[in-house]
Design an enzyme around this catalytic site. Structure first.
Site, PDB file in Angstrom:
ATOM      1  N   SER A 267      48.702  -6.522 -22.624  1.00  0.00           N
ATOM      2  CA  SER A 267      47.492  -7.287 -22.328  1.00  0.00           C
ATOM      3  C   SER A 267      47.643  -7.913 -20.942  1.00  0.00           C
ATOM      4  O   SER A 267      48.748  -7.978 -20.389  1.00  0.00           O
ATOM      5  CB  SER A 267      47.354  -8.398 -23.377  1.00  0.00           C
ATOM      6  OG  SER A 267      46.418  -9.367 -22.982  1.00  0.00           O
TER       7      SER A 267
ATOM      8  N   TYR B 247      49.209 -15.423 -29.081  1.00  0.00           N
ATOM      9  CA  TYR B 247      48.840 -14.119 -28.508  1.00  0.00           C
ATOM     10  C   TYR B 247      49.558 -13.922 -27.171  1.00  0.00           C
ATOM     11  O   TYR B 247      50.150 -12.871 -26.910  1.00  0.00           O
ATOM     12  CB  TYR B 247      47.320 -14.062 -28.330  1.00  0.00           C
ATOM     13  CG  TYR B 247      46.796 -12.704 -27.910  1.00  0.00           C
ATOM     14  CD1 TYR B 247      46.627 -11.686 -28.841  1.00  0.00           C
ATOM     15  CD2 TYR B 247      46.469 -12.430 -26.576  1.00  0.00           C
ATOM     16  CE1 TYR B 247      46.147 -10.433 -28.468  1.00  0.00           C
ATOM     17  CE2 TYR B 247      45.990 -11.189 -26.199  1.00  0.00           C
ATOM     18  CZ  TYR B 247      45.823 -10.193 -27.143  1.00  0.00           C
ATOM     19  OH  TYR B 247      45.352  -8.960 -26.761  1.00  0.00           O
TER      20      TYR B 247
HETATM   21  P1  NAP Z   1      40.287  -4.632 -32.783  1.00  0.00           P
HETATM   22  O1  NAP Z   1      39.039  -3.826 -32.754  1.00  0.00           O
HETATM   23  O2  NAP Z   1      40.282  -5.973 -33.426  1.00  0.00           O
HETATM   24  O3  NAP Z   1      41.449  -3.727 -33.379  1.00  0.00           O
HETATM   25  C1  NAP Z   1      42.663  -4.252 -33.841  1.00  0.00           C
HETATM   26  C2  NAP Z   1      43.340  -3.194 -34.683  1.00  0.00           C
HETATM   27  O4  NAP Z   1      44.560  -3.714 -35.223  1.00  0.00           O
HETATM   28  C3  NAP Z   1      42.475  -2.795 -35.879  1.00  0.00           C
HETATM   29  O5  NAP Z   1      42.634  -1.436 -36.135  1.00  0.00           O
HETATM   30  C4  NAP Z   1      43.087  -3.628 -36.984  1.00  0.00           C
HETATM   31  O6  NAP Z   1      42.845  -3.135 -38.281  1.00  0.00           O
HETATM   32  C5  NAP Z   1      44.553  -3.515 -36.617  1.00  0.00           C
HETATM   33  N1  NAP Z   1      45.338  -4.508 -37.346  1.00  0.00           N
HETATM   34  C6  NAP Z   1      45.337  -5.830 -37.181  1.00  0.00           C
HETATM   35  N2  NAP Z   1      46.136  -6.416 -38.081  1.00  0.00           N
HETATM   36  C7  NAP Z   1      46.658  -5.422 -38.845  1.00  0.00           C
HETATM   37  C8  NAP Z   1      47.543  -5.384 -39.948  1.00  0.00           C
HETATM   38  N3  NAP Z   1      48.074  -6.490 -40.486  1.00  0.00           N
HETATM   39  N4  NAP Z   1      47.859  -4.180 -40.474  1.00  0.00           N
HETATM   40  C9  NAP Z   1      47.329  -3.047 -39.963  1.00  0.00           C
HETATM   41  N5  NAP Z   1      46.484  -3.021 -38.917  1.00  0.00           N
HETATM   42  C10 NAP Z   1      46.143  -4.196 -38.364  1.00  0.00           C
HETATM   43  O7  NAP Z   1      40.744  -4.931 -31.315  1.00  0.00           O
HETATM   44  P2  NAP Z   1      41.159  -3.990 -30.086  1.00  0.00           P
HETATM   45  O8  NAP Z   1      40.641  -4.680 -28.891  1.00  0.00           O
HETATM   46  O9  NAP Z   1      40.850  -2.575 -30.317  1.00  0.00           O
HETATM   47  O10 NAP Z   1      42.732  -4.242 -30.113  1.00  0.00           O
HETATM   48  C11 NAP Z   1      43.705  -3.230 -30.069  1.00  0.00           C
HETATM   49  C12 NAP Z   1      44.892  -3.707 -29.275  1.00  0.00           C
HETATM   50  O11 NAP Z   1      44.488  -3.898 -27.927  1.00  0.00           O
HETATM   51  C13 NAP Z   1      45.453  -5.056 -29.749  1.00  0.00           C
HETATM   52  O12 NAP Z   1      46.862  -5.020 -29.690  1.00  0.00           O
HETATM   53  C14 NAP Z   1      44.892  -6.019 -28.716  1.00  0.00           C
HETATM   54  O13 NAP Z   1      45.685  -7.153 -28.595  1.00  0.00           O
HETATM   55  C15 NAP Z   1      44.935  -5.156 -27.487  1.00  0.00           C
HETATM   56  N6  NAP Z   1      44.088  -5.629 -26.375  1.00  0.00           N
HETATM   57  C16 NAP Z   1      42.730  -5.644 -26.473  1.00  0.00           C
HETATM   58  C17 NAP Z   1      41.988  -6.066 -25.374  1.00  0.00           C
HETATM   59  C18 NAP Z   1      40.490  -6.075 -25.375  1.00  0.00           C
HETATM   60  O14 NAP Z   1      39.888  -6.486 -24.384  1.00  0.00           O
HETATM   61  N7  NAP Z   1      39.813  -5.640 -26.418  1.00  0.00           N
HETATM   62  C19 NAP Z   1      42.621  -6.480 -24.205  1.00  0.00           C
HETATM   63  C20 NAP Z   1      44.010  -6.465 -24.157  1.00  0.00           C
HETATM   64  C21 NAP Z   1      44.730  -6.020 -25.234  1.00  0.00           C
HETATM   65  P3  NAP Z   1      41.608  -3.750 -39.152  1.00  0.00           P
HETATM   66  O15 NAP Z   1      40.346  -3.180 -38.539  1.00  0.00           O
HETATM   67  O16 NAP Z   1      41.906  -3.241 -40.504  1.00  0.00           O
HETATM   68  O17 NAP Z   1      41.693  -5.237 -39.012  1.00  0.00           O
END
Ligand code: NAP
Length: 252
Positions: free
Chosen positions: A144, A157
């Site tokens: 991130s 985080y």
């Molecule tokens: P998201 O749509 O909230 O996706 C998060 C994913 O993690 C979902 O598939 C969720 O599953 C899974 N997850 C969370 N807790 C879990 C658990 N206990 N067991 C199994 N799966 C779990 O958000 P995203 O933005 O795509 O995030 C993906 C990654 O990118 C994360 O590591 C986040 O920190 C990183 N990131 C995102 C951004 C951004 O701008 N969006 C920026 C920097 C980094 P469920 O749907 O079942 O909850």
């Protein structure tokens, strides 16, 4: 160097949190480059499965709650049993909890650190044992901007993503000489469930957009190219890097 250094045909990729957002987009991009996908998570993978098939590849689902490290050994074993190997691991699953540092609870600390950092390490360890044995493998951690910056109201985080950047470098130092590449992608601001609260806050949204040189939020498919690069032989001499894909945010 192979004819197409980005070709992933014959490779198997485990992607955690592949049901939605960034994980889904990365799974589809890796599938498009030829990899078989093992989608790990706790929610339905039906939509991802359809997209992976459309991209011309196959998908196997492993149901797992990554809030504990209990499933990690089984994920690796089931992947090898199903597709005959494990070549690529994408540690994508992650959560965020928001509160002022003065009020932050132990529950919000532990929940985030457990999924984002502890499980990512122990799944890397389990996959790494197989990869080191084979003398080949690619691990991609989803870091991130909070791997580089402090942020506000997200202490666990920031700690988890800064920790993940450190772990990426440590694992690269231990495994680069054994044929395993460990790198990370640092997404900037992307449109996913994780950022709904920020996008719905008009003031924060405007402040964020004003700071992004590209002038817009990213869409998850825009991370696919970086993931394919780090998963493929095109990146064989790239170790321990945290690659920002951020519309220029960190350049500012
Ligand atoms: P998201 O749509 O909230 O996706 C998060 C994913 O993690 C979902 O598939 C969720 O599953 C899974 N997850 C969370 N807790 C879990 C658990 N206990 N067991 C199994 N799966 C779990 O958000 P995203 O933005 O795509 O995030 C993906 C990654 O990118 C994360 O590591 C986040 O920190 C990183 N990131 C995102 C951004 C951004 O701008 N969006 C920026 C920097 C980094 P469920 O749907 O079942 O909850």
């Amino acid at each position: 160097m192979v004819a197409n250094p980005f070709d992933l045909k014959g490779r198997t990729a485990v992607v955690t949190g592949a049901n939605t957002g960034i994980g889904q987009a990365i799974a589809v991009a890796l599938a498009g480059a030829g990899a078989s996908i093992v989608a790990v998570g706790r929610s339905s993978m039906d939509e991802t499965e359809a997209l992976v098939k459309q991209a011309g590849s196959r998908l196997h689902v492993v149901k797992a709650d990554l809030g504990t490290i209990e499933p990690v050994k089984g994920i690796v074993e089931e992947t090898i049993k199903t597709f005959g190997g494990l070549d690529i691991l994408v540690n994508n699953a992650g959560i965020i909890r928001r509160a002022d540092a003065l009020d932050f609870t132990e529950e919000d600390w532990d929940a985030v650190i457990d999924v984002n950092l502890k499980t990512a390490f122990f799944l890397s360890q389990a996959a790494g044992r197989h990869m080191v044995d084979k003398g080949r493998g690619k691990i991609i951690n989803i870091a991130s901007l909070l791997s580089f910056q402090g942020g506000i109201r997200i202490p666990s985080y920031t700690a988890s993503k800064s920790g993940l950047a450190g772990l990426t470098k440590l694992l690269a130092c231990e495994w680069a000489g054994k044929g395993v590449n460990v790198n990370a992608i640092a997404p900037g601001y992307f449109v996913t469930n994780n950022t709904t609260a920020l996008r719905e806050d008009a003031d924060r949204n405007a402040a964020i957009l004003a700071r992004i040189p590209a002038g817009r939020w990213g869409t998850p498919d825009e991370l696919g190219g970086a993931a394919v690069f780090l998963a493929s032989s095109a990146s064989d001499y790239v170790h321990g890097t945290v690659l920002p894909v951020d519309g220029g945010w960190l350049a500012r």
